[in-house]
Design a protein around this motif. Structure first.
Motif, PDB file in Angstrom:
ATOM      1  N   LYS A 253      -0.194 -17.180  11.963  1.00 54.58           N
ATOM      2  CA  LYS A 253       1.088 -17.474  12.587  1.00 54.58           C
ATOM      3  C   LYS A 253       1.354 -18.983  12.590  1.00 54.58           C
ATOM      4  CE  LYS A 253       1.207 -13.579  15.852  1.00 54.58           C
ATOM      5  NZ  LYS A 253       1.232 -13.204  17.291  1.00 54.58           N
ATOM      6  N   PRO A 254       2.617 -19.406  12.625  1.00 53.92           N
ATOM      7  CA  PRO A 254       2.907 -20.828  12.755  1.00 53.92           C
ATOM      8  C   PRO A 254       2.204 -21.418  13.975  1.00 53.92           C
ATOM      9  CG  PRO A 254       4.908 -19.610  12.237  1.00 53.92           C
ATOM     10  CD  PRO A 254       3.844 -18.596  12.491  1.00 53.92           C
ATOM     11  N   GLY A 255       1.503 -22.511  13.755  1.00 56.21           N
ATOM     12  CA  GLY A 255       0.763 -23.160  14.833  1.00 56.21           C
ATOM     13  C   GLY A 255      -0.629 -22.606  15.064  1.00 56.21           C
ATOM     14  N   ALA A 256      -1.025 -21.549  14.338  1.00 56.37           N
ATOM     15  CA  ALA A 256      -2.323 -20.909  14.570  1.00 56.37           C
ATOM     16  C   ALA A 256      -3.472 -21.797  14.114  1.00 56.37           C
ATOM     17  CB  ALA A 256      -2.385 -19.580  13.820  1.00 56.37           C
ATOM     18  N   PRO A 257      -4.508 -21.949  14.947  1.00 54.39           N
ATOM     19  CA  PRO A 257      -5.723 -22.624  14.472  1.00 54.39           C
ATOM     20  C   PRO A 257      -6.378 -21.807  13.358  1.00 54.39           C
ATOM     21  CG  PRO A 257      -5.696 -22.425  16.872  1.00 54.39           C
ATOM     22  CD  PRO A 257      -4.610 -21.538  16.348  1.00 54.39           C
ATOM     23  N   PHE A 258      -6.967 -22.492  12.384  1.00 51.83           N
ATOM     24  CA  PHE A 258      -7.660 -21.800  11.310  1.00 51.83           C
ATOM     25  C   PHE A 258      -8.925 -22.565  10.959  1.00 51.83           C
ATOM     26  CE2 PHE A 258      -6.616 -25.060   8.410  1.00 51.83           C
ATOM     27  CZ  PHE A 258      -7.298 -24.835   7.219  1.00 51.83           C
ATOM     28  N   ALA A 259      -9.891 -21.848  10.390  1.00 49.81           N
ATOM     29  CA  ALA A 259     -11.114 -22.481   9.895  1.00 49.81           C
ATOM     30  C   ALA A 259     -11.583 -21.718   8.673  1.00 49.81           C
ATOM     31  CB  ALA A 259     -12.205 -22.502  10.960  1.00 49.81           C
ATOM     32  N   ILE A 260     -12.064 -22.456   7.676  1.00 45.84           N
ATOM     33  CA  ILE A 260     -12.652 -21.851   6.484  1.00 45.84           C
ATOM     34  C   ILE A 260     -14.018 -22.495   6.245  1.00 45.84           C
ATOM     35  CG2 ILE A 260     -10.492 -21.187   5.368  1.00 45.84           C
ATOM     36  CD1 ILE A 260     -10.652 -23.750   3.699  1.00 45.84           C
ATOM     37  N   SER A 261     -14.979 -21.706   5.792  1.00 46.74           N
ATOM     38  CA  SER A 261     -16.298 -22.232   5.479  1.00 46.74           C
ATOM     39  C   SER A 261     -16.885 -21.412   4.337  1.00 46.74           C
ATOM     40  CB  SER A 261     -17.195 -22.217   6.716  1.00 46.74           C
ATOM     41  OG  SER A 261     -18.348 -23.027   6.515  1.00 46.74           O
ATOM     42  N   GLY A 262     -18.181 -21.689   4.034  1.00 46.21           N
ATOM     43  CA  GLY A 262     -18.774 -21.178   2.812  1.00 46.21           C
ATOM     44  C   GLY A 262     -18.627 -22.207   1.705  1.00 46.21           C
ATOM     45  N   ILE A 263     -18.411 -23.455   2.101  1.00 47.19           N
ATOM     46  CA  ILE A 263     -18.087 -24.549   1.187  1.00 47.19           C
ATOM     47  C   ILE A 263     -19.282 -25.488   1.068  1.00 47.19           C
ATOM     48  CG2 ILE A 263     -16.483 -26.458   0.748  1.00 47.19           C
ATOM     49  CD1 ILE A 263     -14.637 -25.024   2.913  1.00 47.19           C
ATOM     50  N   LEU A 264     -19.748 -25.722  -0.130  1.00 46.81           N
ATOM     51  CA  LEU A 264     -20.820 -26.680  -0.355  1.00 46.81           C
ATOM     52  C   LEU A 264     -20.274 -28.104  -0.299  1.00 46.81           C
ATOM     53  CD1 LEU A 264     -22.805 -24.966  -3.237  1.00 46.81           C
ATOM     54  CD2 LEU A 264     -23.745 -25.598  -1.015  1.00 46.81           C
ATOM     55  N   ALA A 265     -21.068 -29.031   0.197  1.00 44.06           N
ATOM     56  CA  ALA A 265     -20.667 -30.439   0.223  1.00 44.06           C
ATOM     57  C   ALA A 265     -20.276 -30.874  -1.179  1.00 44.06           C
ATOM     58  CB  ALA A 265     -21.808 -31.303   0.746  1.00 44.06           C
ATOM     59  N   GLY A 266     -19.122 -31.530  -1.306  1.00 48.19           N
ATOM     60  CA  GLY A 266     -18.587 -31.930  -2.599  1.00 48.19           C
ATOM     61  C   GLY A 266     -17.437 -31.061  -3.056  1.00 48.19           C
ATOM     62  N   GLN A 267     -17.295 -29.876  -2.451  1.00 42.94           N
ATOM     63  CA  GLN A 267     -16.208 -28.964  -2.826  1.00 42.94           C
ATOM     64  C   GLN A 267     -14.994 -29.109  -1.910  1.00 42.94           C
ATOM     65  OE1 GLN A 267     -18.359 -25.228  -2.478  1.00 42.94           O
ATOM     66  NE2 GLN A 267     -18.716 -25.132  -4.687  1.00 42.94           N
ATOM     67  N   GLN A 268     -15.112 -29.904  -0.841  1.00 38.86           N
ATOM     68  CA  GLN A 268     -14.081 -29.911   0.183  1.00 38.86           C
ATOM     69  C   GLN A 268     -12.803 -30.628  -0.235  1.00 38.86           C
ATOM     70  OE1 GLN A 268     -17.021 -31.409   0.406  1.00 38.86           O
ATOM     71  NE2 GLN A 268     -16.949 -33.315   1.571  1.00 38.86           N
ATOM     72  N   GLU A 269     -12.905 -31.663  -1.093  1.00 36.84           N
ATOM     73  CA  GLU A 269     -11.713 -32.455  -1.408  1.00 36.84           C
ATOM     74  C   GLU A 269     -10.635 -31.622  -2.086  1.00 36.84           C
ATOM     75  OE1 GLU A 269     -11.027 -35.363  -0.290  1.00 36.84           O
ATOM     76  OE2 GLU A 269     -12.998 -35.475   0.673  1.00 36.84           O
ATOM     77  N   GLU A 270     -11.021 -30.806  -3.043  1.00 40.84           N
ATOM     78  CA  GLU A 270     -10.051 -29.949  -3.724  1.00 40.84           C
ATOM     79  C   GLU A 270      -9.417 -28.955  -2.755  1.00 40.84           C
ATOM     80  OE1 GLU A 270      -9.899 -26.799  -7.496  1.00 40.84           O
ATOM     81  OE2 GLU A 270     -11.607 -28.145  -7.225  1.00 40.84           O
ATOM     82  N   LEU A 271     -10.222 -28.420  -1.842  1.00 34.51           N
ATOM     83  CA  LEU A 271      -9.685 -27.475  -0.870  1.00 34.51           C
ATOM     84  C   LEU A 271      -8.779 -28.158   0.149  1.00 34.51           C
ATOM     85  CD1 LEU A 271     -12.843 -25.260  -0.285  1.00 34.51           C
ATOM     86  CD2 LEU A 271     -10.694 -24.532  -1.316  1.00 34.51           C
ATOM     87  N   LEU A 272      -9.113 -29.380   0.534  1.00 36.35           N
ATOM     88  CA  LEU A 272      -8.237 -30.121   1.446  1.00 36.35           C
ATOM     89  C   LEU A 272      -6.853 -30.327   0.829  1.00 36.35           C
ATOM     90  CD1 LEU A 272     -10.769 -32.770   2.801  1.00 36.35           C
ATOM     91  CD2 LEU A 272      -9.585 -31.052   4.179  1.00 36.35           C
ATOM     92  N   GLN A 273      -6.819 -30.671  -0.435  1.00 31.29           N
ATOM     93  CA  GLN A 273      -5.533 -30.844  -1.120  1.00 31.29           C
ATOM     94  C   GLN A 273      -4.788 -29.518  -1.219  1.00 31.29           C
ATOM     95  OE1 GLN A 273      -6.046 -32.849  -4.895  1.00 31.29           O
ATOM     96  NE2 GLN A 273      -7.430 -34.369  -4.010  1.00 31.29           N
ATOM     97  N   ARG A 274      -5.515 -28.468  -1.508  1.00 30.82           N
ATOM     98  CA  ARG A 274      -4.915 -27.141  -1.643  1.00 30.82           C
ATOM     99  C   ARG A 274      -4.306 -26.681  -0.322  1.00 30.82           C
ATOM    100  NH1 ARG A 274      -2.509 -23.181  -4.492  1.00 30.82           N
ATOM    101  NH2 ARG A 274      -3.585 -21.172  -4.492  1.00 30.82           N
ATOM    102  N   TYR A 275      -5.041 -26.816   0.773  1.00 28.22           N
ATOM    103  CA  TYR A 275      -4.591 -26.298   2.055  1.00 28.22           C
ATOM    104  C   TYR A 275      -3.568 -27.191   2.739  1.00 28.22           C
ATOM    105  CZ  TYR A 275      -7.603 -22.225   2.148  1.00 28.22           C
ATOM    106  OH  TYR A 275      -8.147 -21.000   1.876  1.00 28.22           O
ATOM    107  N   ALA A 276      -3.453 -28.424   2.307  1.00 26.92           N
ATOM    108  CA  ALA A 276      -2.469 -29.334   2.906  1.00 26.92           C
ATOM    109  C   ALA A 276      -1.036 -28.856   2.684  1.00 26.92           C
ATOM    110  CB  ALA A 276      -2.646 -30.742   2.341  1.00 26.92           C
ATOM    111  N   GLU A 277      -0.833 -27.956   1.740  1.00 25.78           N
ATOM    112  CA  GLU A 277       0.512 -27.418   1.491  1.00 25.78           C
ATOM    113  C   GLU A 277       1.007 -26.556   2.653  1.00 25.78           C
ATOM    114  OE1 GLU A 277       2.851 -24.653  -1.844  1.00 25.78           O
ATOM    115  OE2 GLU A 277       0.865 -25.518  -2.293  1.00 25.78           O
ATOM    116  N   TRP A 278       0.072 -25.931   3.380  1.00 26.27           N
ATOM    117  CA  TRP A 278       0.450 -24.999   4.446  1.00 26.27           C
ATOM    118  C   TRP A 278      -0.114 -25.361   5.819  1.00 26.27           C
ATOM    119  CZ3 TRP A 278      -1.688 -23.225  -0.244  1.00 26.27           C
ATOM    120  CH2 TRP A 278      -0.792 -22.607  -1.111  1.00 26.27           C
ATOM    121  N   PHE A 279      -1.134 -26.231   5.865  1.00 26.69           N
ATOM    122  CA  PHE A 279      -1.847 -26.479   7.116  1.00 26.69           C
ATOM    123  C   PHE A 279      -1.874 -27.971   7.458  1.00 26.69           C
ATOM    124  CE2 PHE A 279      -3.430 -22.503   5.444  1.00 26.69           C
ATOM    125  CZ  PHE A 279      -3.513 -21.682   6.553  1.00 26.69           C
TER     126      PHE A 279
END
Length: 299
Positions: A253-279
């Motif tokens: 929902k709009p404003g909903a807290p979210f968390a994602i994991s299962g991410i190895l160190a070094g993989q986060q930058e691409e995901l940060l860019q990806r999720y910045a479109e919606w979060f």
């Protein structure tokens, strides 16, 4: 029923990527052993505890699959996922049925997460303390006991939220540990989603044992018309997390807290860019070699 065991000897630095690849291939369980031990069975770790990654120079990973799994297909896919892998490193063994849940119980001790949340195995009775929130767990072959750093990161995140009366979606629910923890922490209802039928069975069973079965619904991905939730959490792998970002955005929902994991160190930058479109309010937290990204669905 019988099982197929895949064994692979790796260096310590290769272990995280090898374990991630085996998870992606659908391994039902993964155990770790000291490859140089004279009695390796005595040193098996069913899921390393937080801060307890093995210090052995070489590690044997034993992954359990259904007996009918295509062996050649496993080797070919592993070789694609792990550029350093030589097919000769992979050894298969037919394994008779065992009480895997009970063997796992011997390795699992009570653990705390955050201010009040505790995970207890069924063979240990928790103390009578109204200030504690206790989840009793018997995950069977489905992943998720709280001992893996990604699960620990997600449990601590949930413990820090105000969940009273909220709805929660746990994508990649495994044993159901995150959804059940959210319910025990006060959430009104939860939905667990997983593409593994064994995980859905384990989640429903664990919810029943924790007295929250009437508040948890479990589905395979894409099943039914799913309403967006007040809280969204997903503990899977970096590849699917990237691909499913639009789906996750629709489920929060709009404003909903979210968390994602299962991410190895070094993989986060691409995901940060990806999720910045919606979060918004994106934040990175780490434990050992693993990462959690949290934030809030854009209003």
């Amino acid at each position: 029923m019988p099982w197929l065991e895949l064994s692979l000897v790796v260096r310590t630095d290769q272990q995280p990527s090898a374990e991630e690849a085996l998870d992606e291939l659908g391994a039902l369980s993964i155990t770790l052993q000291d490859a140089d031990a004279e009695t390796p069975d005595e040193q098996a770790i069913f899921e390393p505890g937080v801060g307890e990654l093995p210090l052995w120079p070489t590690i044997t990973l034993n992954a359990l699959f259904d007996a009918g799994t295509d062996r050649r297909g496993l080797i070919e896919t592993l070789s694609e996922l792990l550029s350093w892998l030589e097919p000769e490193q992979v050894v298969f063994r037919d394994v008779a049925d065992q009480d895997w849940e009970r063997a796992w119980m011997d390795q699992f001790k009570p653990m705390s997460f955050g201010r009040r949340l505790w995970i207890y195995p069924w063979n240990i009775e928790p103390p009578e303390d109204n200030d504690l929130v206790v989840v009793r767990l018997d995950p069977g072959l489905a992943f998720g006991s709280g001992t893996h750093p990604t699960t620990a990161l997600c449990l601590e995140w949930l413990d820090g939220l105000s969940l009273g009366g909220k709805t929660v979606i746990d994508y990649g629910c495994g044993s159901g540990i995150l959804a059940i923890a959210a319910l025990k922490l006060g959430a009104a209802s939860a939905v667990g989603i997983d593409n593994d039928p064994q995980a859905l069975i384990a989640s429903a069973d664990n919810a029943q044992r924790n007295g929250v079965a009437n508040k948890l619904a479990v589905f395979e991905p894409g099943a039914g018309n799913m309403a967006s939730a007040d809280i969204f959490i997903a503990n899977i792998l970096a590849g699917p997390l990237g691909a499913l970002a639009p789906t996750f955005a629709a489920l929060a929902k709009p404003g909903a807290p979210f968390a994602i994991s299962g991410i190895l160190a070094g993989q986060q930058e691409e995901l940060l860019q990806r999720y910045a479109e919606w979060f918004d309010e994106l934040q990175v937290d780490t434990r050992e070699d693993w990462v959690r990204i949290s934030g809030r669905r854009r209003v």
